[in-house]
Design a protein around this motif. Structure first.
Motif, PDB file in Angstrom:
ATOM      1  N   ILE A  78      42.078  41.982  25.233  1.00  0.00           N
ATOM      2  CA  ILE A  78      42.649  42.344  26.521  1.00  0.00           C
ATOM      3  C   ILE A  78      42.097  41.370  27.557  1.00  0.00           C
ATOM      4  N   ILE A  79      42.849  41.144  28.604  1.00  0.00           N
ATOM      5  CA  ILE A  79      42.418  40.236  29.661  1.00  0.00           C
ATOM      6  C   ILE A  79      41.782  41.051  30.791  1.00  0.00           C
ATOM      7  N   ALA A  80      40.590  40.631  31.200  1.00  0.00           N
ATOM      8  CA  ALA A  80      39.914  41.225  32.357  1.00  0.00           C
ATOM      9  C   ALA A  80      39.808  40.140  33.421  1.00  0.00           C
ATOM     10  N   GLN A  81      39.928  40.549  34.675  1.00  0.00           N
ATOM     11  CA  GLN A  81      39.837  39.578  35.766  1.00  0.00           C
ATOM     12  C   GLN A  81      39.062  40.187  36.928  1.00  0.00           C
ATOM     13  N   GLU A 101      36.010  26.218  31.954  1.00  0.00           N
ATOM     14  CA  GLU A 101      36.538  27.054  30.878  1.00  0.00           C
ATOM     15  C   GLU A 101      35.562  26.944  29.721  1.00  0.00           C
ATOM     16  N   LYS A 102      35.217  28.098  29.160  1.00  0.00           N
ATOM     17  CA  LYS A 102      34.246  28.092  28.074  1.00  0.00           C
ATOM     18  C   LYS A 102      34.479  29.273  27.159  1.00  0.00           C
ATOM     19  N   ILE A 154      36.454  32.406  28.716  1.00  0.00           N
ATOM     20  CA  ILE A 154      36.212  32.678  30.130  1.00  0.00           C
ATOM     21  C   ILE A 154      36.727  31.492  30.928  1.00  0.00           C
ATOM     22  N   LYS A 155      37.518  31.804  31.947  1.00  0.00           N
ATOM     23  CA  LYS A 155      37.981  30.774  32.880  1.00  0.00           C
ATOM     24  C   LYS A 155      37.416  31.117  34.246  1.00  0.00           C
ATOM     25  N   GLN A 211      38.593  36.745  31.778  1.00  0.00           N
ATOM     26  CA  GLN A 211      37.947  36.801  30.470  1.00  0.00           C
ATOM     27  C   GLN A 211      38.876  37.433  29.456  1.00  0.00           C
ATOM     28  N   ASP A 212      38.997  36.780  28.326  1.00  0.00           N
ATOM     29  CA  ASP A 212      39.721  37.285  27.170  1.00  0.00           C
ATOM     30  C   ASP A 212      38.729  38.149  26.392  1.00  0.00           C
TER      31      ASP A 212
END
Length: 161
Positions: free
Chosen positions: A7-10, A85-86, A100-101, A117-118
């Motif tokens: 899931i994507i968190a921002q 980005e890592k 993580i971007k 974050q993925d």
């Protein structure tokens, strides 16, 4: 057998009186990283390493009385001072990479930081899909809350007293 769901968190914040170059430095300088990144309230000792090149490794280790927390990964894209980005690997993901971007933008009176974050959720393959969805929503909520806590520490490091 284990299965992974994502899931994507921002999360974002405004860091007052800090230019993007200062914020970027806090994300890439190990001496600064260990003062705010992945800290818990009980952290006693921290260490950080960063080879800030595409393909370079980074890590943060925080020790508390209860546990040692390790986060590490590889830099995928470096565009100073605006983007990092890592990958992120932590024990909760069973070794699966999360991405993580970090976007750093100049705004009035400081910088805006947005982290995407993925998030990986490790679960048993027989877990009911509705239950997985509930856990994923909770993972997103917890991840976003944790980023906001880290942003607060980051802001304290960068904002003049």
């Amino acid at each position: 057998m284990a299965k992974y769901s994502r899931i994507i968190a921002q999360a974002g914040c405004h860091i007052h009186h800090a230019e993007p170059a200062q914020v970027y430095e806090a994300w890439t300088n190990p001496e600064l990283m260990k003062t705010w990144m992945f800290l818990s309230g009980e952290s006693r000792e921290s260490e950080a390493k960063a080879d800030v090149t595409e393909g370079g490794a980074w890590s943060v280790v925080n020790e508390s009385q209860e546990e040692t927390y390790r986060a590490y990964g590889e830099y995928l894209k470096i565009d100073p001072p605006e983007r990092i980005e890592k990958t992120l690997v932590r024990k909760e993901t069973g070794g699966q990479n999360e991405k993580i971007k970090v976007e750093i933008n100049s705004i009035l009176n400081g910088s805006q930081v947005i982290v995407t974050q993925d998030v990986v959720f490790l679960h048993h393959e027989q877990l009911h899909p509705k239950t997985v969805e509930e856990h994923l929503r909770e993972q997103r909520r917890q991840t976003e809350k944790y980023w906001h806590e880290m942003f607060s520490l980051l802001s304290k490091q960068l904002t003049p007293s």
